[in-house]
Design an enzyme around this catalytic site. Structure first.
Site, mmCIF file in Angstrom:
data_model
loop_
_atom_site.group_PDB
_atom_site.id
_atom_site.type_symbol
_atom_site.label_atom_id
_atom_site.label_comp_id
_atom_site.label_asym_id
_atom_site.label_seq_id
_atom_site.Cartn_x
_atom_site.Cartn_y
_atom_site.Cartn_z
ATOM 1 N N ASN A 180 -11.059 -2.438 -5.353
ATOM 2 C CA ASN A 180 -10.292 -1.453 -6.128
ATOM 3 C C ASN A 180 -10.968 -1.050 -7.448
ATOM 4 O OD1 ASN A 180 -7.087 -2.750 -4.979
ATOM 5 N ND2 ASN A 180 -8.152 -0.910 -4.305
ATOM 6 N N ASP A 198 0.833 -1.211 0.000
ATOM 7 C CA ASP A 198 0.000 0.000 0.000
ATOM 8 C C ASP A 198 0.867 1.261 0.000
ATOM 9 O OD1 ASP A 198 -2.371 1.358 -0.020
ATOM 10 O OD2 ASP A 198 -2.683 1.254 2.147
HETATM 11 C C1 IPE Z 1 -5.413 -2.718 -0.304
HETATM 12 O O1 IPE Z 1 -5.088 -1.383 -0.440
HETATM 13 C C2 IPE Z 1 -5.376 -3.385 -1.645
HETATM 14 C C3 IPE Z 1 -4.076 -3.504 -2.281
HETATM 15 C C4 IPE Z 1 -2.934 -3.167 -1.759
HETATM 16 C C5 IPE Z 1 -4.105 -4.077 -3.597
HETATM 17 P P1 IPE Z 1 -6.197 -0.250 -0.604
HETATM 18 O O2 IPE Z 1 -5.462 1.026 -0.719
HETATM 19 O O3 IPE Z 1 -7.129 -0.593 -1.700
HETATM 20 O O4 IPE Z 1 -6.976 -0.369 0.775
HETATM 21 P P2 IPE Z 1 -7.864 0.688 1.553
HETATM 22 O O5 IPE Z 1 -8.806 1.301 0.554
HETATM 23 O O6 IPE Z 1 -6.936 1.701 2.129
HETATM 24 O O7 IPE Z 1 -8.528 -0.129 2.606
HETATM 25 C C1 IPE Z 2 -1.573 0.280 -3.392
HETATM 26 O O1 IPE Z 2 -1.326 1.639 -3.391
HETATM 27 C C2 IPE Z 2 -1.769 -0.267 -4.782
HETATM 28 C C3 IPE Z 2 -3.137 -0.708 -5.081
HETATM 29 C C4 IPE Z 2 -4.161 -0.663 -4.279
HETATM 30 C C5 IPE Z 2 -3.353 -1.222 -6.407
HETATM 31 P P1 IPE Z 2 -2.518 2.685 -3.381
HETATM 32 O O2 IPE Z 2 -2.878 3.005 -4.793
HETATM 33 O O3 IPE Z 2 -3.643 2.193 -2.545
HETATM 34 O O4 IPE Z 2 -1.836 3.932 -2.721
HETATM 35 P P2 IPE Z 2 -2.484 4.915 -1.648
HETATM 36 O O5 IPE Z 2 -2.953 4.054 -0.517
HETATM 37 O O6 IPE Z 2 -3.608 5.601 -2.329
HETATM 38 O O7 IPE Z 2 -1.371 5.823 -1.262
HETATM 39 MG MG MG Z 3 -4.070 2.355 -0.577
#
Ligand code: IPE
Ligand code: IPE
Ligand code: MG
Length: 260
Positions: free
Chosen positions: A85, A37
């Site tokens: 997502n 993340d």
């Molecule tokens: C979890 O991260 C999913 C992945 C890393 C693929 P998210 O960024 O989607 O999670 P939330 O929305 O903060 O819970």
């Molecule tokens: C994790 O990074 C990757 C995926 C969920 C695909 P994020 O895209 O969630 O990054 P933040 O949490 O918005 O910084």
């Molecule tokens: Mg995230």
């Protein structure tokens, strides 16, 4: 110093390598799950588009997989795209799907040479035909490999996985193959995407949020957790080693008494 390790050389890391010196090799996790993340925050902090963070995140993943290979971790599962997502803007989702596709095309042969066995978790059949086909062919190409079991969760949700398992067990019960009273943990696990893998004993989440976000709800029932403020693209092999060292020092009791 550790940079020179990441030239694609498989597992034969010198025992005395500085990066791995602190790791207690007798207390490594059997199944490490990583919530990668913070790509978006990493990019925004640099005045870049969120997508630049995803691209940078792929490099971090490559290095983390190399550590898993070097230390011969039995299983590594990474969260690449959740069932939630899809709520993101279409352009970001589209970018991610292309990124996964490019990643697979570029890395599959090196993973194969590194004896990695690839597997995908989640509803792969709902992805684009190209990505679906690449995922299946990557699994096929590496199916006889005996090294790290590397699982990529794409269009994966823990609740969705449990619902699919429940439906499968209900169907088996309905057809008389299985008695409801025979539904036990083993029956459940045979219906999960992680069938045959050890339970998740270590969950790492980067970027400061402390939640599971629907990842491996059944499998992580007794996992140790490691949270770090570091955003995923900045998560270096040294960060991974820090986490593994901490895991080696945990007292895992499983409801029993002290185990040291
Ligand atoms: C979890 O991260 C999913 C992945 C890393 C693929 P998210 O960024 O989607 O999670 P939330 O929305 O903060 O819970
Ligand atoms: C994790 O990074 C990757 C995926 C969920 C695909 P994020 O895209 O969630 O990054 P933040 O949490 O918005 O910084
Ligand atoms: Mg995230």
């Amino acid at each position: 110093m550790w940079k020179k390790l990441f030239k694609g050389e498989p597992s034969s890391l010198p025992e005395g390598n500085l990066l791995y010196d602190r790791v207690n090799r007798t207390r490594l996790p059997q199944h490490t799950a990583v919530i990668m993340d913070g790509n978006g925050r990493w990019a925004e902090g640099r005045g870049l588009l969120r997508t630049a963070g995803h691209t940078a995140g792929v490099d971090a993943l490559k290095q983390v997989l190399k550590v898993a290979i070097d230390l011969a971790l039995p299983a590594l599962t990474v969260y690449a795209f959740s069932t939630e997502n899809w709520k993101r803007p279409h352009a970001e989702v589209d970018f991610l799907m292309h990124l996964f596709s490019d990643y697979l095309a570029r890395e599959i042969n090196e993973m194969d040479e590194d004896n990695v066995k690839l597997h995908f978790l989640g509803r792969i059949d709902e992805l684009s035909p190209r990505l679906r086909q690449q995922a299946r062919s990557a699994e096929e190409q590496t199916q006889n490999n005996t090294g790290v079991r590397f699982n990529v969760a794409m269009n994966y949700g823990g609740q969705d996985e449990l619902l699919r398992a429940a439906r499968q067990l209900a169907a088996e019960a309905q057809s008389g193959q299985l008695q409801p009273a025979d539904i036990d943990a083993a029956a459940m696990e045979r219906c999960l995407d992680t069938q045959g893998l050890p339970p998740v004993d270590f969950v790492i989440r980067t970027s400061g949020d402390m939640r599971l976000s629907n990842f491996l709800l059944w499998q992580a029932a007794y996992a140790e957790f490691w949270f770090t403020e570091t955003n995923w693209p900045d998560f270096t092999p040294a960060c991974f080693v820090d986490a593994l060292v901490a895991f080696g020092q945990r007292d895992r009791r499983f409801g029993g008494l002290k185990n040291k």
